[in-house]
Design a protein around this motif. Sequence first.
Motif, PDB file in Angstrom:
ATOM      1  N   GLU A  68     -11.143  15.558 -11.829  1.00 28.24           N
ATOM      2  CA  GLU A  68     -11.509  14.244 -12.346  1.00 28.24           C
ATOM      3  C   GLU A  68     -10.478  13.746 -13.359  1.00 28.24           C
ATOM      4  OE1 GLU A  68     -15.540  13.937 -13.690  1.00 28.24           O
ATOM      5  OE2 GLU A  68     -16.352  14.893 -11.886  1.00 28.24           O
ATOM      6  N   THR A  69      -9.945  14.656 -14.165  1.00 28.51           N
ATOM      7  CA  THR A  69      -8.919  14.276 -15.129  1.00 28.51           C
ATOM      8  C   THR A  69      -7.663  13.801 -14.416  1.00 28.51           C
ATOM      9  OG1 THR A  69      -9.764  15.875 -16.741  1.00 28.51           O
ATOM     10  CG2 THR A  69      -7.514  15.080 -17.062  1.00 28.51           C
ATOM     11  N   GLU A  70      -7.264  14.499 -13.364  1.00 28.86           N
ATOM     12  CA  GLU A  70      -6.086  14.091 -12.603  1.00 28.86           C
ATOM     13  C   GLU A  70      -6.325  12.747 -11.916  1.00 28.86           C
ATOM     14  OE1 GLU A  70      -4.520  17.016  -9.979  1.00 28.86           O
ATOM     15  OE2 GLU A  70      -4.053  18.435 -11.597  1.00 28.86           O
ATOM     16  N   ALA A  71      -7.529  12.544 -11.421  1.00 28.46           N
ATOM     17  CA  ALA A  71      -7.858  11.262 -10.795  1.00 28.46           C
ATOM     18  C   ALA A  71      -7.782  10.134 -11.825  1.00 28.46           C
ATOM     19  CB  ALA A  71      -9.256  11.319 -10.178  1.00 28.46           C
ATOM     20  N   GLY A  72      -8.227  10.421 -13.051  1.00 28.03           N
ATOM     21  CA  GLY A  72      -8.137   9.424 -14.118  1.00 28.03           C
ATOM     22  C   GLY A  72      -6.697   9.100 -14.466  1.00 28.03           C
ATOM     23  N   PHE A  73      -5.830  10.116 -14.447  1.00 27.80           N
ATOM     24  CA  PHE A  73      -4.407   9.892 -14.716  1.00 27.80           C
ATOM     25  C   PHE A  73      -3.791   9.021 -13.619  1.00 27.80           C
ATOM     26  CE2 PHE A  73       0.050  11.596 -14.222  1.00 27.80           C
ATOM     27  CZ  PHE A  73       0.580  10.890 -15.306  1.00 27.80           C
ATOM     28  N   ALA A  97       5.859   4.275 -17.404  1.00 26.04           N
ATOM     29  CA  ALA A  97       4.502   4.107 -16.870  1.00 26.04           C
ATOM     30  C   ALA A  97       3.762   5.441 -16.847  1.00 26.04           C
ATOM     31  CB  ALA A  97       4.566   3.510 -15.466  1.00 26.04           C
ATOM     32  N   LEU A  98       4.455   6.505 -16.446  1.00 24.80           N
ATOM     33  CA  LEU A  98       3.824   7.833 -16.432  1.00 24.80           C
ATOM     34  C   LEU A  98       3.457   8.279 -17.840  1.00 24.80           C
ATOM     35  CD1 LEU A  98       6.078   9.733 -13.848  1.00 24.80           C
ATOM     36  CD2 LEU A  98       3.724   8.962 -13.496  1.00 24.80           C
ATOM     37  N   ARG A  99       4.368   8.090 -18.780  1.00 25.49           N
ATOM     38  CA  ARG A  99       4.115   8.544 -20.142  1.00 25.49           C
ATOM     39  C   ARG A  99       2.998   7.726 -20.796  1.00 25.49           C
ATOM     40  NH1 ARG A  99       7.124  11.540 -24.042  1.00 25.49           N
ATOM     41  NH2 ARG A  99       5.539  12.121 -25.591  1.00 25.49           N
ATOM     42  N   ASN A 100       3.016   6.420 -20.614  1.00 23.44           N
ATOM     43  CA  ASN A 100       1.963   5.584 -21.206  1.00 23.44           C
ATOM     44  C   ASN A 100       0.609   5.851 -20.542  1.00 23.44           C
ATOM     45  OD1 ASN A 100       3.740   4.438 -23.001  1.00 23.44           O
ATOM     46  ND2 ASN A 100       4.052   2.577 -21.811  1.00 23.44           N
ATOM     47  N   ALA A 101       0.635   6.134 -19.241  1.00 22.93           N
ATOM     48  CA  ALA A 101      -0.613   6.462 -18.558  1.00 22.93           C
ATOM     49  C   ALA A 101      -1.193   7.768 -19.093  1.00 22.93           C
ATOM     50  CB  ALA A 101      -0.374   6.576 -17.049  1.00 22.93           C
ATOM     51  N   LEU A 102      -0.315   8.724 -19.383  1.00 29.67           N
ATOM     52  CA  LEU A 102      -0.785   9.990 -19.952  1.00 29.67           C
ATOM     53  C   LEU A 102      -1.403   9.753 -21.324  1.00 29.67           C
ATOM     54  CD1 LEU A 102      -1.022  13.050 -19.704  1.00 29.67           C
ATOM     55  CD2 LEU A 102       1.248  13.235 -20.755  1.00 29.67           C
ATOM     56  N   ASP A 103      -0.759   8.934 -22.141  1.00 35.12           N
ATOM     57  CA  ASP A 103      -1.310   8.616 -23.464  1.00 35.12           C
ATOM     58  C   ASP A 103      -2.687   7.961 -23.334  1.00 35.12           C
ATOM     59  OD1 ASP A 103       0.894   9.639 -24.761  1.00 35.12           O
ATOM     60  OD2 ASP A 103       1.890   7.705 -24.984  1.00 35.12           O
ATOM     61  N   ALA A 104      -2.814   7.036 -22.383  1.00 29.76           N
ATOM     62  CA  ALA A 104      -4.098   6.359 -22.171  1.00 29.76           C
ATOM     63  C   ALA A 104      -5.165   7.347 -21.696  1.00 29.76           C
ATOM     64  CB  ALA A 104      -3.932   5.228 -21.156  1.00 29.76           C
ATOM     65  N   THR A 105      -4.757   8.288 -20.849  1.00 29.07           N
ATOM     66  CA  THR A 105      -5.699   9.299 -20.358  1.00 29.07           C
ATOM     67  C   THR A 105      -6.185  10.180 -21.504  1.00 29.07           C
ATOM     68  OG1 THR A 105      -4.576   9.323 -18.203  1.00 29.07           O
ATOM     69  CG2 THR A 105      -6.031  11.180 -18.706  1.00 29.07           C
ATOM     70  N   GLU A 121      -5.287   6.797 -11.788  1.00 25.90           N
ATOM     71  CA  GLU A 121      -5.766   5.430 -11.978  1.00 25.90           C
ATOM     72  C   GLU A 121      -5.066   4.752 -13.152  1.00 25.90           C
ATOM     73  OE1 GLU A 121      -9.963   5.806 -12.379  1.00 25.90           O
ATOM     74  OE2 GLU A 121     -10.244   6.502 -10.303  1.00 25.90           O
ATOM     75  N   ALA A 122      -4.779   5.531 -14.195  1.00 27.97           N
ATOM     76  CA  ALA A 122      -4.078   4.974 -15.354  1.00 27.97           C
ATOM     77  C   ALA A 122      -2.649   4.561 -14.987  1.00 27.97           C
ATOM     78  CB  ALA A 122      -4.056   5.977 -16.497  1.00 27.97           C
TER      79      ALA A 122
END
Length: 207
Positions: A65-70, A86-94, A72-73
Amino acid sequence: MTGLRERKKRRTRGALIRVAHELIVTRGYDDTTVDQIADAVDVSQRTFFRYFSSKEEVALALQDETEAGFYEAVRDRPAQESPIRALRNALDATWDHFGEAITEIVPIGLYMRMWQVIETTPSLLAAHLRRSTETEARLAALLTAREGLSPDDRRPRVLVASFTGVMRAAGREWGEGEDVTVEAARRTMDTYLDLMAPALSDGWSRR
């Protein structure tokens, strides 16, 4: 509005995940059985298999579920961001929303201990890496479409492999340590990702 039957299904699924985490953290993955998980929730083995295909699946449910959330982010990042940003900001948002999703099912401390078990149990780690490969392929395809690239362009695959490889290395270091907090995991991962660009550069300082 969620119906009574659907709420009951969600409660049962959540209980199976929580108990599986508790048993695996306490007894170890190999010494925990499906029957023990089902008995602790007071459901039949048949009911367990309505929700999960195996012990592996229930053990990795929240990681999935965490990977799925990443994913989507990443999908939701602004188009003008570079792929790496985009990858780094998505990780921060996750990370920012990480606790909210997890604590609906298990206490955050239990999740973090389970993550540590995954990182330090060879059979479970191998299963997790096998499943993560599917997410990595989806991420590469997402970046390919996002940047309007040809399917033959290998750059998205190289970037995703590098990024997730760095995260796995950070996870292993964190998993071998004694601080199992969210803050420690995020700090370790940020440290590794900050070193990603310097490590890929041609010139390394020998200070």
